[in-house]
Design a protein around this motif. Structure first.
Motif, PDB file in Angstrom:
ATOM      1  N   GLU A 256       0.925  -1.053   0.113  1.00  0.00           N
ATOM      2  CA  GLU A 256      -0.002  -0.039   0.207  1.00  0.00           C
ATOM      3  C   GLU A 256       0.910   1.203   0.276  1.00  0.00           C
ATOM      4  O   GLU A 256       0.247   2.339  -0.410  1.00  0.00           O
TER       5      GLU A 256
ATOM      6  N   ALA B 259       2.082   1.683  -3.346  1.00  0.00           N
ATOM      7  CA  ALA B 259       1.032   2.356  -4.201  1.00  0.00           C
ATOM      8  C   ALA B 259       0.373   4.096  -4.008  1.00  0.00           C
ATOM      9  O   ALA B 259       0.555   4.646  -5.363  1.00  0.00           O
ATOM     10  N   ARG B 260       0.411   3.939  -2.986  1.00  0.00           N
ATOM     11  CA  ARG B 260       0.308   5.577  -1.884  1.00  0.00           C
ATOM     12  C   ARG B 260       2.014   6.430  -2.439  1.00  0.00           C
ATOM     13  O   ARG B 260       1.364   8.106  -2.916  1.00  0.00           O
TER      14      ARG B 260
ATOM     15  N   PHE C 169      -3.942  -4.984 -13.318  1.00  0.00           N
ATOM     16  CA  PHE C 169      -4.007  -6.117 -13.773  1.00  0.00           C
ATOM     17  C   PHE C 169      -3.969  -6.470 -14.860  1.00  0.00           C
ATOM     18  O   PHE C 169      -5.007  -6.656 -16.089  1.00  0.00           O
TER      19      PHE C 169
ATOM     20  N   LEU D 140      -9.779  -8.017 -10.375  1.00  0.00           N
ATOM     21  CA  LEU D 140     -10.497  -9.343  -9.391  1.00  0.00           C
ATOM     22  C   LEU D 140     -11.729  -8.391  -8.923  1.00  0.00           C
ATOM     23  O   LEU D 140     -12.152  -7.264  -9.689  1.00  0.00           O
TER      24      LEU D 140
ATOM     25  N   GLY E 218     -20.274  -6.377  -4.050  1.00  0.00           N
ATOM     26  CA  GLY E 218     -20.180  -5.421  -2.802  1.00  0.00           C
ATOM     27  C   GLY E 218     -19.883  -4.437  -2.256  1.00  0.00           C
ATOM     28  O   GLY E 218     -20.822  -3.469  -1.742  1.00  0.00           O
ATOM     29  N   VAL E 219     -19.066  -4.104  -2.755  1.00  0.00           N
ATOM     30  CA  VAL E 219     -18.277  -2.912  -3.060  1.00  0.00           C
ATOM     31  C   VAL E 219     -18.313  -2.060  -3.905  1.00  0.00           C
ATOM     32  O   VAL E 219     -17.828  -2.209  -5.565  1.00  0.00           O
TER      33      VAL E 219
ATOM     34  N   PHE F 201     -14.951   2.459  -4.199  1.00  0.00           N
ATOM     35  CA  PHE F 201     -13.496   2.003  -4.350  1.00  0.00           C
ATOM     36  C   PHE F 201     -12.400   2.816  -5.015  1.00  0.00           C
ATOM     37  O   PHE F 201     -11.273   3.256  -3.741  1.00  0.00           O
TER      38      PHE F 201
ATOM     39  N   SER G  95      -6.536   7.690  -0.440  1.00  0.00           N
ATOM     40  CA  SER G  95      -5.497   7.020   0.634  1.00  0.00           C
ATOM     41  C   SER G  95      -4.368   7.778  -0.089  1.00  0.00           C
ATOM     42  O   SER G  95      -3.425   8.340   0.587  1.00  0.00           O
TER      43      SER G  95
ATOM     44  N   LEU H  72      -5.858   8.085  -9.955  1.00  0.00           N
ATOM     45  CA  LEU H  72      -4.405   7.565  -9.203  1.00  0.00           C
ATOM     46  C   LEU H  72      -2.968   8.975  -9.427  1.00  0.00           C
ATOM     47  O   LEU H  72      -2.283   8.639  -8.998  1.00  0.00           O
TER      48      LEU H  72
ATOM     49  N   GLN I 126      -7.394 -10.822  -3.769  1.00  0.00           N
ATOM     50  CA  GLN I 126      -8.249 -10.065  -3.952  1.00  0.00           C
ATOM     51  C   GLN I 126      -7.846  -8.351  -2.757  1.00  0.00           C
ATOM     52  O   GLN I 126      -8.228  -7.308  -3.089  1.00  0.00           O
TER      53      GLN I 126
ATOM     54  N   PHE J 274      -4.688  -7.719  -2.134  1.00  0.00           N
ATOM     55  CA  PHE J 274      -3.934  -7.391  -2.984  1.00  0.00           C
ATOM     56  C   PHE J 274      -3.918  -6.273  -3.970  1.00  0.00           C
ATOM     57  O   PHE J 274      -3.771  -5.186  -4.643  1.00  0.00           O
ATOM     58  N   TYR J 275      -5.036  -6.658  -4.597  1.00  0.00           N
ATOM     59  CA  TYR J 275      -5.690  -6.492  -5.236  1.00  0.00           C
ATOM     60  C   TYR J 275      -5.692  -4.396  -4.594  1.00  0.00           C
ATOM     61  O   TYR J 275      -5.951  -3.007  -5.877  1.00  0.00           O
ATOM     62  N   PHE J 276      -6.355  -4.160  -3.273  1.00  0.00           N
ATOM     63  CA  PHE J 276      -6.725  -3.043  -2.537  1.00  0.00           C
ATOM     64  C   PHE J 276      -6.114  -3.183  -2.124  1.00  0.00           C
ATOM     65  O   PHE J 276      -5.299  -1.249  -2.487  1.00  0.00           O
ATOM     66  N   THR J 277      -4.606  -3.299  -1.640  1.00  0.00           N
ATOM     67  CA  THR J 277      -3.496  -3.057  -1.450  1.00  0.00           C
ATOM     68  C   THR J 277      -2.701  -2.229  -2.530  1.00  0.00           C
ATOM     69  O   THR J 277      -1.880  -1.306  -2.373  1.00  0.00           O
TER      70      THR J 277
ATOM     71  N   ARG K 116      -3.691  -0.647  -4.723  1.00  0.00           N
ATOM     72  CA  ARG K 116      -4.847   0.495  -5.351  1.00  0.00           C
ATOM     73  C   ARG K 116      -4.553   1.724  -3.670  1.00  0.00           C
ATOM     74  O   ARG K 116      -5.283   2.851  -4.116  1.00  0.00           O
ATOM     75  N   GLY K 117      -3.765   1.247  -2.993  1.00  0.00           N
ATOM     76  CA  GLY K 117      -2.950   2.359  -1.740  1.00  0.00           C
ATOM     77  C   GLY K 117      -4.113   1.773  -0.234  1.00  0.00           C
ATOM     78  O   GLY K 117      -4.421   2.925   0.221  1.00  0.00           O
ATOM     79  N   ILE K 118      -4.932   1.106  -0.502  1.00  0.00           N
ATOM     80  CA  ILE K 118      -5.957   0.818   0.813  1.00  0.00           C
ATOM     81  C   ILE K 118      -5.756   0.132   1.450  1.00  0.00           C
ATOM     82  O   ILE K 118      -4.798  -1.309   1.431  1.00  0.00           O
ATOM     83  N   SER K 119      -5.146   0.262   2.445  1.00  0.00           N
ATOM     84  CA  SER K 119      -5.193  -0.756   3.537  1.00  0.00           C
ATOM     85  C   SER K 119      -6.169  -2.820   4.136  1.00  0.00           C
ATOM     86  O   SER K 119      -6.685  -2.196   3.565  1.00  0.00           O
ATOM     87  N   GLN K 120      -4.994  -3.363   4.648  1.00  0.00           N
ATOM     88  CA  GLN K 120      -6.067  -4.222   4.153  1.00  0.00           C
ATOM     89  C   GLN K 120      -7.122  -4.701   4.802  1.00  0.00           C
ATOM     90  O   GLN K 120      -8.401  -5.234   4.877  1.00  0.00           O
TER      91      GLN K 120
ATOM     92  N   MET L 102     -14.310  -3.074   3.734  1.00  0.00           N
ATOM     93  CA  MET L 102     -15.490  -2.295   2.989  1.00  0.00           C
ATOM     94  C   MET L 102     -15.820  -3.739   2.384  1.00  0.00           C
ATOM     95  O   MET L 102     -17.335  -3.736   1.794  1.00  0.00           O
ATOM     96  N   MET L 103     -15.348  -4.843   2.093  1.00  0.00           N
ATOM     97  CA  MET L 103     -15.665  -6.073   1.406  1.00  0.00           C
ATOM     98  C   MET L 103     -16.769  -6.602   2.540  1.00  0.00           C
ATOM     99  O   MET L 103     -17.818  -6.650   1.937  1.00  0.00           O
TER     100      MET L 103
ATOM    101  N   GLY M 150     -19.900  -4.491   2.529  1.00  0.00           N
ATOM    102  CA  GLY M 150     -20.705  -4.148   0.873  1.00  0.00           C
ATOM    103  C   GLY M 150     -21.468  -5.968   1.039  1.00  0.00           C
ATOM    104  O   GLY M 150     -23.166  -5.472   0.619  1.00  0.00           O
ATOM    105  N   PHE M 151     -20.800  -7.277   1.834  1.00  0.00           N
ATOM    106  CA  PHE M 151     -20.760  -8.063   1.549  1.00  0.00           C
ATOM    107  C   PHE M 151     -22.992  -8.308   2.817  1.00  0.00           C
ATOM    108  O   PHE M 151     -23.735  -8.644   2.883  1.00  0.00           O
TER     109      PHE M 151
ATOM    110  N   LYS N 112     -24.195  -5.744   3.701  1.00  0.00           N
ATOM    111  CA  LYS N 112     -25.658  -4.648   3.378  1.00  0.00           C
ATOM    112  C   LYS N 112     -27.659  -4.713   3.690  1.00  0.00           C
ATOM    113  O   LYS N 112     -27.638  -3.832   4.277  1.00  0.00           O
TER     114      LYS N 112
END
Lengths: 262, 478
Positions: A81, A84-85, A92, A96, A100-101, A106, A113, A170, B427, B429-432, B434-438, B444-445, B448-449, B451
């Motif tokens: 992260e 990325a920041r 990719f 993926l 739900g998000v 996103f 961030s 980004l 999944q 890794f896809y978030f991280t 993009r700069g989003i912490s685990q 978030m997941m 969402g699941f 909701k």
């Protein structure tokens, strides 16, 4: 593009890495300066995708040697992260699906961030909405995509465009495109390539990983590298890509094998 | 599962403390004398003792169910203490007479009971081990004709109401744990909403197990008369012990013509440690009877605690056009096991039911959805929609779905949808990337699941439930 004297964005030296104990990268070296577009080509299993994931910090890959300097910082010591920041972006090969998000949430959380890391104030939902409307044009995406779950039920082409949309938002320093052209028809390919070209500027760098020369008709590289067996075996200008298209990889691989034998 | 995911899921349990207090505890074990003793301690009317003894005699002939998809060592029912109550004055006229240690306990749990601090829009019945400690807003509710008190008090003050409805939805011999509960239950909440009244505030019961060897057997009865409406919420926590405690509750709901009952649960019993040691066995029977026409019963549950959960909040749709709903989020982590779901039994014409079940399994846990939809011969035009989604976190958790469908009327319509998704390394890794912490990625997941279910909870509790899930999962992903 003139890049003499430009800032070095990425410098990779003798990088080795393995997954589950199997060595994949065996001495990668590469330098990319600001304003440059580099392409990495090579046959299946040569380590192209692994290289992109190692740069982004995928936890399944273990770096066993060498160094990676990104804008003067030791990239290998940073969490994914943080990378990325700091401006490393990976488009990719297989984006993926995140049920739900929403795509909008996103993108906003990701964008904020990066802003936070840069010491900037986070954008609220309204300001972010304005920003994103602009960026949608880059990849000719309908705003209806924003309310859908991330990549869920997207076609292959939509997923790739969504990757470029994220990249547009980004504004990375180093964008790595991992086989972004795979599975795209010619129209989608043009939209994606056009998006990438709009985002390339003298301040950033692009690393385009591809199997085929086709993409390089639209994204013109400054340098073309050929990877085999975990390292770069030859580099050249965009003409090298055309030669590979005509002759395949075998002649290079044979030369490589001969060299190793000596 | 990477180390980062693990630390994310394994958040310490905040409610694991024990209150030191003098108690009135009876000896271990169960026989008719123990039941007589419990009944006499509570000074119950004769019919109640009869009810208990009948249940006990049935229970002796029954065997523990083995069909749930859970495993645990045999329970020694003679090693459990069936009654334990804090020592205090026999009759508490006001909160001033309640032991301060108890008030402090509930305050620590986030349930202040005193006039100054209590929640303004929620009336609370606080239950500590076997007995009710206090019920707030009783008088204010009484002005509207709403009865909200402990079931022990109801047995003295409204014996005919209790006698009429107790056991009418869950008969004493319904199942092994319901029979046990009917024999030994010590307290619980009673709610009566008179005809045409919309209950002006949320009603809530907070269950606290404190003792290490006591089983908690509570009984809740809610009756909604014609055209009335009530929203009820229960919460529960327990200290951390190495041993397991049995919690076998029974909840009965009755909705008459045009009445509506909304019953929400946020269950956070102690779940055991990361190796599966300790935790509550949560073996619960919950059933609602939509007796009247156009009546509606809605169950919403967020199940995050307990070592083992065995629970199927159900609706029996007798009244024509009556509606049953079940919204559930069940989260299991470490070595937790859950076998939970619902039963929708359609008897009346044009009855409708909705089932939304979300199971989240992390660690080495087992999470099963088990649900029955039954359309009986007279259920003309009945409809059901079921959706069962499972989410797996990491590579060692299990998710199962056991749907049972019985249709005896050809005009009935059923739909069943199911899905399984996963929060894995890729999944995240896809978030991280993009700069989003685990942590943010998981939250978030999960939000969402869940909701669709959280939207059903009363506002304050939806936020709480969201936070609770994130806490529970902290450290499990990575």
């Amino acid at each position: 593009m003139m890049t003499e004297g430009s800032e070095v964005i990425l410098s990779v030296r003798d990088l080795t890495a393995e997954v589950d104990g199997t060595p994949i990268l065996k001495g990668m070296s590469l330098e990319i300066k600001a304003g440059e577009i580099h392409a990495i080509m090579g046959p299946n299993g040569s380590g192209k995708s692994t290289f992109s994931k190692v740069l982004a910090g995928h936890p399944a890959y273990e770096v066993t040697g060498g160094e990676v300097i990104f804008q003067g910082q030791n990239l290998l010591e940073m969490e994914p992260e943080e990378r990325a920041r700091s401006g490393v972006f990976l488009a990719f090969q297989y984006p993926l699906e995140i049920p739900g998000v929403s795509n909008l949430d996103f993108l906003r959380v990701a964008y904020n961030s990066r802003r936070k890391h840069q010491g900037l104030e986070e954008l609220d939902a309204f300001d972010f909405d304005e920003l994103i409307q602009e960026k949608l044009d880059v990849v000719k995406m309908d705003s209806a995509f924003l309310s859908r779950s991330v990549n869920e039920g997207f076609s292959g082409g939509e997923k790739k465009r969504n990757e470029i949309l994220q990249m547009a938002i980004l504004e990375p320093k180093l964008a790595i495109l991992d086989e972004t052209d795979s599975g795209l028809d010619i129209d989608a390919l043009k939209i994606v390539a056009n998006g990438v070209n709009q985002l390339a500027n003298p301040e950033n760098a692009m690393l385009v990983i591809t199997h085929y020369q086709r993409l390089l008709n639209y994204i013109i590289p400054d340098r073309v590298h050929v990877m085999a067996n975990g390292r770069i075996i030859t580099s050249g200008t965009k003409e090298l890509a055309l030669e590979l298209e005509a002759r395949g990889y075998d002649w290079l691989l044979e030369a490589e094998t001969a060299e190793v034998a000596v | 599962m990477s180390a980062a995911v693990k630390t994310l899921v394994n958040q310490p349990y905040k409610y694991g403390f024990v209150t030191t207090i003098e108690t009135d505890t009876i000896p271990r074990g169960l026989n008719e004398d123990v039941i007589r003793l419990i009944s006499s301690k509570k000074n119950e009317p004769e019919f109640m003792l009869e009810f208990r003894l009948r249940a006990y005699r049935h229970w002796l002939k029954m065997t523990e169910p083995t069909w749930p998809h859970v495993t645990y060592p045999a329970i020694d029912y003679q090693d459990i203490i069936y009654y334990s109550a804090p020592k205090q004055k026999a009759k508490k006229n006001s909160l001033d007479e309640v032991d301060p240690a108890l008030l402090e306990t509930f305050e620590k749990l986030g349930i202040p009971l005193s006039e100054q601090k209590r929640l303004t829009n929620v009336a609370v019945d606080a239950i500590f081990d076997s007995v009710s400690i206090a019920t707030t807003f009783r008088e204010k509710l009484a002005k509207e004709g709403v009865i909200f008190c402990s079931i022990s008090e109801a047995l003295h003050e409204y014996p005919e109401l209790v006698q009429k409805y107790l056991g009418s939805v869950v008969p004493i011999a319904d199942n092994y744990f319901a029979a046990l509960n009917s024999a030994v239950f010590s307290d619980g909440s009673f709610v009566y909403i008179p005809k045409g009244v919309k209950c002006p505030m949320e009603l809530s019961t907070y269950f606290r197990i404190n003792s290490g060897d006591t089983g908690q057997f509570e009984r809740t009865l809610i009756v909604a008369e014609e055209g009335s409406h009530v929203s009820y919420l229960e919460g529960c926590t327990a200290p951390m012990y190495d041993s397991n405690q049995l919690h076998a509750a029974v909840v009965e709901l009755v909705a008459l013509d045009n009445a509506e009952i909304k019953y929400s649960t946020v269950q956070n019993w102690y779940a055991g440690d990361e190796n599966g040691k300790g935790g509550i066995y949560n073996f619960v029977t919950k059933r609602g009877l939509c007796q009247g026409v156009n009546s509606k019963i809605s169950w919403t549950q967020v199940e995050t605690g307990s070592a083992i959960t065995w629970k199927y909040p159900s609706c029996v749709l007798v009244g024509d056009n009556s509606v049953g709903e079940f919204y559930s989020v069940a989260l299991t982590n470490n070595y937790q096991q859950a076998d939970t779901g619902t039963k929708m039994v359609h008897i009346g014409k044009n009855t409708r039911s909705t089932i939304i079940s979300k199971g989240i399994s992390a660690g080495h846990s087992k999470n099963s959805y088990r649900g029955l939809v039954k359309m009986s011969p007279k259920a003309e035009g009945a409809r059901n929609y079921s959706q069962c989604d499972s989410m797996l976190i990491g590579d060692n958790a299990q998710a199962n779905t056991f749907p049972y469908i019985q249709v005896q009327n050809h005009t009935a319509k059923l739909e069943h949808e199911a899905s399984t998704s996963k929060i894995g390394e890729d999944q995240l890794f896809y978030f991280t990337q993009r700069g989003i912490s685990q942590e943010d990625a998981v939250s978030m997941m999960i939000s969402g699941f869940c909701k669709d279910v959280f939207n059903q909870l009363p506002m304050e509790f939806a936020v709480e439930a969201d936070r609770l899930l994130s806490l529970k999962l902290e450290g499990s992903v990575g």
